[in-house]
Design a protein around this motif. Structure first.
Motif, mmCIF file in Angstrom:
data_model
loop_
_atom_site.group_PDB
_atom_site.id
_atom_site.type_symbol
_atom_site.label_atom_id
_atom_site.label_comp_id
_atom_site.label_asym_id
_atom_site.label_seq_id
_atom_site.Cartn_x
_atom_site.Cartn_y
_atom_site.Cartn_z
ATOM 1 N N ARG A 258 0.841 -1.193 0.000
ATOM 2 C CA ARG A 258 0.000 0.000 0.000
ATOM 3 C C ARG A 258 0.878 1.245 0.000
ATOM 4 N NH1 ARG A 258 -3.131 -3.218 3.963
ATOM 5 N NH2 ARG A 258 -4.925 -4.058 2.830
ATOM 6 N N LYS A 259 0.292 2.372 -0.409
ATOM 7 C CA LYS A 259 1.069 3.598 -0.530
ATOM 8 C C LYS A 259 1.553 4.122 0.820
ATOM 9 C CE LYS A 259 -0.784 5.194 -4.927
ATOM 10 N NZ LYS A 259 -1.472 6.277 -5.678
ATOM 11 N N THR A 260 0.940 3.661 1.902
ATOM 12 C CA THR A 260 1.396 4.062 3.233
ATOM 13 C C THR A 260 2.640 3.292 3.674
ATOM 14 O OG1 THR A 260 -0.172 2.466 4.155
ATOM 15 C CG2 THR A 260 -0.885 4.760 4.030
ATOM 16 N N CYS A 261 3.014 2.266 2.925
ATOM 17 C CA CYS A 261 4.127 1.393 3.332
ATOM 18 C C CYS A 261 5.422 1.833 2.650
ATOM 19 C CB CYS A 261 3.805 -0.051 2.985
ATOM 20 S SG CYS A 261 2.299 -0.671 3.773
ATOM 21 N N LEU A 262 6.028 2.870 3.200
ATOM 22 C CA LEU A 262 7.241 3.430 2.610
ATOM 23 C C LEU A 262 8.476 2.691 3.104
ATOM 24 C CD1 LEU A 262 6.404 7.223 2.938
ATOM 25 C CD2 LEU A 262 6.008 5.704 0.996
ATOM 26 N N PRO A 263 9.424 2.376 2.218
ATOM 27 C CA PRO A 263 10.638 1.670 2.633
ATOM 28 C C PRO A 263 11.480 2.498 3.594
ATOM 29 C CG PRO A 263 10.367 1.633 0.238
ATOM 30 C CD PRO A 263 9.380 2.625 0.764
ATOM 31 N N ALA A 264 12.152 1.804 4.505
ATOM 32 C CA ALA A 264 13.042 2.469 5.455
ATOM 33 C C ALA A 264 14.461 2.572 4.919
ATOM 34 C CB ALA A 264 13.047 1.714 6.785
ATOM 35 N N ARG A 265 14.747 1.915 3.813
ATOM 36 C CA ARG A 265 16.076 1.955 3.205
ATOM 37 C C ARG A 265 15.934 1.706 1.706
ATOM 38 N NH1 ARG A 265 19.644 -1.135 5.840
ATOM 39 N NH2 ARG A 265 18.329 -1.770 7.595
ATOM 40 N N PRO A 266 16.967 2.013 0.905
ATOM 41 C CA PRO A 266 16.914 1.674 -0.523
ATOM 42 C C PRO A 266 16.669 0.171 -0.704
ATOM 43 C CG PRO A 266 18.746 3.159 -0.092
ATOM 44 C CD PRO A 266 18.198 2.769 1.248
ATOM 45 N N LEU A 267 15.945 -0.187 -1.765
ATOM 46 C CA LEU A 267 15.532 -1.579 -1.930
ATOM 47 C C LEU A 267 16.673 -2.495 -2.350
ATOM 48 C CD1 LEU A 267 12.026 -1.275 -3.624
ATOM 49 C CD2 LEU A 267 12.626 -1.292 -1.209
ATOM 50 N N LEU A 268 17.602 -2.019 -3.143
ATOM 51 C CA LEU A 268 18.692 -2.866 -3.618
ATOM 52 C C LEU A 268 19.724 -3.094 -2.519
ATOM 53 C CD1 LEU A 268 19.441 -1.547 -7.216
ATOM 54 C CD2 LEU A 268 18.581 -3.810 -6.613
ATOM 55 N N ASP A 269 20.232 -4.322 -2.446
ATOM 56 C CA ASP A 269 21.320 -4.616 -1.525
ATOM 57 C C ASP A 269 22.508 -3.709 -1.859
ATOM 58 O OD1 ASP A 269 23.893 -6.012 -0.679
ATOM 59 O OD2 ASP A 269 22.399 -7.324 0.249
ATOM 60 N N PRO A 270 23.057 -2.982 -0.883
ATOM 61 C CA PRO A 270 24.119 -2.021 -1.181
ATOM 62 C C PRO A 270 25.460 -2.667 -1.519
ATOM 63 C CG PRO A 270 23.754 -2.143 1.179
ATOM 64 C CD PRO A 270 22.684 -2.983 0.535
ATOM 65 N N PHE A 271 25.636 -3.952 -1.213
ATOM 66 C CA PHE A 271 26.922 -4.607 -1.430
ATOM 67 C C PHE A 271 26.895 -5.549 -2.630
ATOM 68 C CE2 PHE A 271 26.330 -3.957 3.199
ATOM 69 C CZ PHE A 271 27.267 -2.943 3.362
ATOM 70 N N THR A 272 25.857 -6.350 -2.754
ATOM 71 C CA THR A 272 25.743 -7.296 -3.870
ATOM 72 C C THR A 272 24.344 -7.199 -4.475
ATOM 73 O OG1 THR A 272 25.130 -9.032 -2.295
ATOM 74 C CG2 THR A 272 27.463 -8.907 -2.961
ATOM 75 N N PRO A 273 24.066 -6.151 -5.249
ATOM 76 C CA PRO A 273 22.725 -5.992 -5.825
ATOM 77 C C PRO A 273 22.397 -7.033 -6.882
ATOM 78 C CG PRO A 273 24.208 -4.324 -6.686
ATOM 79 C CD PRO A 273 24.961 -5.035 -5.607
#
Length: 245
Positions: free
Chosen positions: A154-169
């Protein structure tokens, strides 16, 4: 095969399920239609790109696990359809007034229950079948710099961090289940967990099930042209044992 590693971390997530009466349930894992919408939103696609959305949905395959188990939360809200502002016709983007139809649902106070997962952290490995566009690199770039804000259900469910793994995307392995086993399990602060773990997970049914697993039918596809849920598939669910950090 290659797959993107997504880390879904948010105060609230909701993955949709079959709605029953006033209850908007959430499945334990994200559905194919939800991931299709997530990727399409990152790419900047429009709702009227029906054929593109349908092709993308047919190409998406994934496996997912809960690195941190969430708590279920139910949001209760009401709407009083008898208020003057609700009784009067409203103008729409089509330039014509919109009236409510007759029946018992026209007035009165209506109750709704929306189900969420709270404070969980999930790892998803996402692949694409075939050689069509977009390719995996295009999707990776879009998730790294999305055209529009992204949300987890839902639009109220905003991510707390970027979605891609920062080390091994991007990772490579024999299949999605193998890749999911090899991706490090995260702690709350985004660091690899030490030691083995036993985690609740899902993966493509054709990869089979282990001890304690099951194959179940899920209704997670969408008819994008008509904007309605439509279609089901088989999915394996169970416990991943001895997941290596």
């Amino acid at each position: 095969m290659k797959a993107l590693v997504l880390r879904l971390d948010a105060p609230l997530m909701s993955f949709g399920s079959v709605m029953i009466d006033q209850h908007g349930f959430t499945d334990r894992f994200p559905g194919t239609a939800m991931l299709t919408g997530l990727v399409a939103n990152a790419l900047g696609w429009r709702h009227d790109q029906f054929e593109d959305l349908q092709r993308l949905q047919e190409r998406i395959e994934y496996a997912a696990r809960w690195d941190i188990q969430p708590q279920e939360m139910v949001d209760y809200h009401t709407v009083d359809l008898g208020q003057p502002k609700m009784r009067e016709p409203g103008w729409t983007t089509r330039g014509v007034p919109e009236h409510r139809g007759g029946g018992e649902a026209k007035t009165g106070t209506h109750q709704r229950y929306r189900h969420y997962w709270a404070d969980g952290l999930m790892t998803v490995v996402l692949g694409l079948k075939g050689e069509d566009n977009p390719d995996l690199e295009t999707v990776r770039a879009a998730l790294q710099r999305p055209v529009r804000p992204l949300f987890l259900g839902r639009k109220t469910c905003l991510p707390a961090r970027p979605l891609l793994d920062p080390f091994t995307p991007v990772v490579e392995g024999a299949d999605l289940l193998t890749i999911l086993r090899e991706v490090p399990v995260w702690t709350r602060d985004g660091k690899p967990r030490t030691g083995a773990a036993i985690l609740l997970a899902c993966w493509p049914a054709e990869l089979g099930v282990g001890e304690g697993g099951e194959i179940r039918q899920v209704y997670d596809r969408r008819d994008w042209a008509n904007q309605i849920p439509a279609g089901s598939r088989w999915r394996a669910e169970g416990l991943l044992r001895e997941v290596q950090p």
